[in-house]
Every structure is written in C-alpha cells, then in structure tokens.
Scaffold this motif. Sequence first.
Motif, PDB file in Angstrom:
ATOM      1  N   THR A  38      89.658  13.439  10.676  1.00  0.00           N
ATOM      2  CA  THR A  38      88.540  14.182  11.243  1.00  0.00           C
ATOM      3  C   THR A  38      88.021  15.206  10.234  1.00  0.00           C
ATOM      4  OG1 THR A  38      89.778  14.033  13.273  1.00  0.00           O
ATOM      5  CG2 THR A  38      87.836  15.411  13.322  1.00  0.00           C
ATOM      6  N   GLU A 162      82.546  25.727  22.551  1.00  0.00           N
ATOM      7  CA  GLU A 162      82.820  24.286  22.675  1.00  0.00           C
ATOM      8  C   GLU A 162      83.521  23.754  21.433  1.00  0.00           C
ATOM      9  OE1 GLU A 162      79.226  22.158  23.641  1.00  0.00           O
ATOM     10  OE2 GLU A 162      79.063  23.296  25.511  1.00  0.00           O
ATOM     11  N   ARG A 163      83.071  24.232  20.259  1.00  0.00           N
ATOM     12  CA  ARG A 163      83.682  23.742  19.004  1.00  0.00           C
ATOM     13  C   ARG A 163      85.132  24.201  18.899  1.00  0.00           C
ATOM     14  NH1 ARG A 163      78.474  24.613  16.957  1.00  0.00           N
ATOM     15  NH2 ARG A 163      79.000  26.679  16.186  1.00  0.00           N
ATOM     16  N   ALA A 166      87.160  22.157  21.295  1.00  0.00           N
ATOM     17  CA  ALA A 166      87.388  20.791  20.796  1.00  0.00           C
ATOM     18  C   ALA A 166      88.605  20.762  19.873  1.00  0.00           C
ATOM     19  CB  ALA A 166      86.146  20.294  20.060  1.00  0.00           C
ATOM     20  N   ASP A 167      88.711  21.779  19.004  1.00  0.00           N
ATOM     21  CA  ASP A 167      89.879  21.868  18.110  1.00  0.00           C
ATOM     22  C   ASP A 167      91.158  22.078  18.916  1.00  0.00           C
ATOM     23  OD1 ASP A 167      88.340  21.564  15.904  1.00  0.00           O
ATOM     24  OD2 ASP A 167      88.716  23.551  15.040  1.00  0.00           O
ATOM     25  N   HIS A 169      91.721  21.211  21.962  1.00  0.00           N
ATOM     26  CA  HIS A 169      92.043  19.972  22.669  1.00  0.00           C
ATOM     27  C   HIS A 169      92.738  18.993  21.725  1.00  0.00           C
ATOM     28  CE1 HIS A 169      91.812  16.815  25.580  1.00  0.00           C
ATOM     29  NE2 HIS A 169      91.134  16.038  24.753  1.00  0.00           N
ATOM     30  N   GLU A 170      92.229  18.936  20.508  1.00  0.00           N
ATOM     31  CA  GLU A 170      92.853  18.050  19.507  1.00  0.00           C
ATOM     32  C   GLU A 170      94.301  18.491  19.241  1.00  0.00           C
ATOM     33  OE1 GLU A 170      90.569  17.495  15.899  1.00  0.00           O
ATOM     34  OE2 GLU A 170      92.360  16.737  14.908  1.00  0.00           O
TER      35      GLU A 170
END
Lengths: 220, 157
Positions: A38, A162-163, A166-167, A169-170
């Motif tokens: 990613t 949100e960004r 997202a991290d 969540h990863e």
Amino acid sequence: MNKRYLVAGLLIIGIAAALVNGIRVQKKTVKKTQAVQTLNQRSRGPERAPIQIVEFSDYECGACKKAETALEELHQAYPGKIRVIFKHYPLPSHPWSKLAHAAAECAALSGKFWEYHGLLYAHQEIWTKTFNPLDPLMRYAVQAGLNVDSFSACLTSPETQERIAADQHEGELQKIHATPTFFLNGTRLVGPLELKERGKRLIDSILASIASSSKTRKPS
Amino acid sequence: MKPFLWLVVRIYLGSIFIYTGFSKLMLPMEEFRALLVQYALIPSFSVSVIALILPWIEFLTGIFLVLGYWPRISAFVSAVLCLSFVILLGSEVALKGKFPADCGCFGTGFIRLEVPHVFFMDILNFFLSLRLVFLKDHFLSLDSWLRNPKPSGPGQS
C-alpha cells in the motif's frame, strides 16, 4: 505409564492445538505483505528501495519517539536502501494523539509531512503535557512553513479523520496491539529495540541475498 | 464439602491459565516478545523461545487443571509459573522502582487488570497451586477416572 493416560494426554493436546490453529487461520484476514504494497503520501526513501519498512506509530507514545532515532540510524547506515511508509495508529489511551495525527496528515497535504512529523516527536514532551495542544500544534505548523488557515481548516475536516481511520483499520487487520510496530519487507518488528537489533540483522541478510542473487545472474 | 472447594480452586486456576495462554496465542508472537524484552531479568537470547513456548504451557496447564489430567503435576507447573511471574514482576519493582505499564500477563483480551493486582493474584495463585500439589485425590478429575474408570465419590486430602 498407563496406556490410557498417554492416549488421553495426546488427545487433549491434539484437540487443543487443532482448536488454536483453526482459530488462528480463521483470523488471518490480511497477508503479511499487504501493508508493504500500500502506497501513500507519507513515505520517504527511494520508491524501489530493497528494504520497505511500514511503520504504525502513535505520536504520543514514548517508544515511538525512541524508534525514530533507531529508524534514522538505519537510514544513515543504509543510504538509498530503505523506504519508510508511515501509518497513523493513534492509541485510544492517548488523549491528544488523534489531533496530532490529524495535524501531521494536514502537513502531508502540503508536502511537509516529515518536517511536521519530526517536530511532533522533537517536542513530544511539550504538546502532550499541555491542556490545549492546539496552540503548540499551530506553532509547529508555522515553523514547518504551512499555511495556518488551510491547516486549521484541514484539522477538523472529515476527510482527514477518514484517512487516519483507514490506517487504523489497516493496523487492526494486521493485529497491531502495541506501537510502534514495523513491517520490514513483511516481517513484523515490535518496539524500538527489535527494530534496532533484529531489524539491522534482517536488513543485512536481505541485502546480502540480493547481492548474491545479482552476482549469480551476471553473465560469465 | 472440601473436595468441592478444591475442585472449584482447580477450575479457577485452570480457567485463568486457559485464558492467559489463549489470549497470548491469538496475538502475533512478536507482540508478546516485545513485552518480554522490557524485563531486565529475562536474558535477551531466551526471549524468542519464551514467547513461543510460554503461551502453550499456560494454555495446556489450564486445560489439564480443568479436566484434572495429571492434576498434581499440572498444579506444580502452575505453582512454578506463578512463582516465576511473582519473581519477574518483583524484580522490576526492585530494579526500576515500579511495575511495568503492561506486564503482558493477560494478552489483549477483555480482562484488564492493573499490574499490582496481577502481582498479588499471582501470589495467591501460587499458594493455591501449591495446596493442589499436596492434594492426594482430586475430585471429579480425569485422573481418578483413568486410574479407575468406575464412578468415584469425593476424595480426601
């Protein structure tokens, strides 16, 4: 020993091992290498560097600050060989962490991520201990040469959150429980000490295997 | 009444070890290794081996205790583990003046205990395990059934 004892013991151990391994396999939703593949804006070092380090870090954690020194040493020891990709992983136990990550994310939009990142760690003892960290965070924005208006607008924008989410969540999919956690070409390293000691050994072995494979490929 | 009491103690100790072992087994090994690195008393060369083996020892000891398979040996292992944890945590206080922020004792499961509480719980569990070691007959245990597969009544200590 009684034969029944042995059979019962083996049966218990077998069932326990099968149960644990079954659950482990079921929980493995993300492959080790996925994080490395990613790409994002928070990276430094050559894109095709042989060593790719994905860092999941929290700006309010003391061990993450120590790891920065270890990372810097690796960068200096292996110039041009390492690419670091930063991922936000603010821990819920740190009250100002999310705000600091949002600030770094906003700095990334102006291409000043690493400058701001450095300032956050350098002054960690200051902004983490204030009642209102917004003031020091704004000061660092000025110091990094960021536009204050767009920076403060970005801090509260849902896209920024949100960004970061997202991290996070990863990281959760990668089963990260402690920061900093690194994935060095897919191998998990937890904490600054592991990065410094095991990381160096890993890098040496990866570079040595690359060097030996390139030697064998050369025409005689 | 006493055999029932010791059965409850055995199941209590076993459940704790099943929980602590299982929660560590569900973590990536590196996470547990990073927690072990903080202990001054653990030699760095043995950290990886301990991180690999300890969760399995805890998990299997717990299962053995609950089922009553080799209960005296399992209780002895439990006592050794509890004593090691007490020494390890105690040494941190002696060397660094405080308990570690996260002892790594309960993995990352739903049970969250403060490290000093874990320390005192380990002391209690050590004495309970030690008592089970000296118990000759374990009520409702796989061990007594394997020795004599006929239904047995409450035993005596």
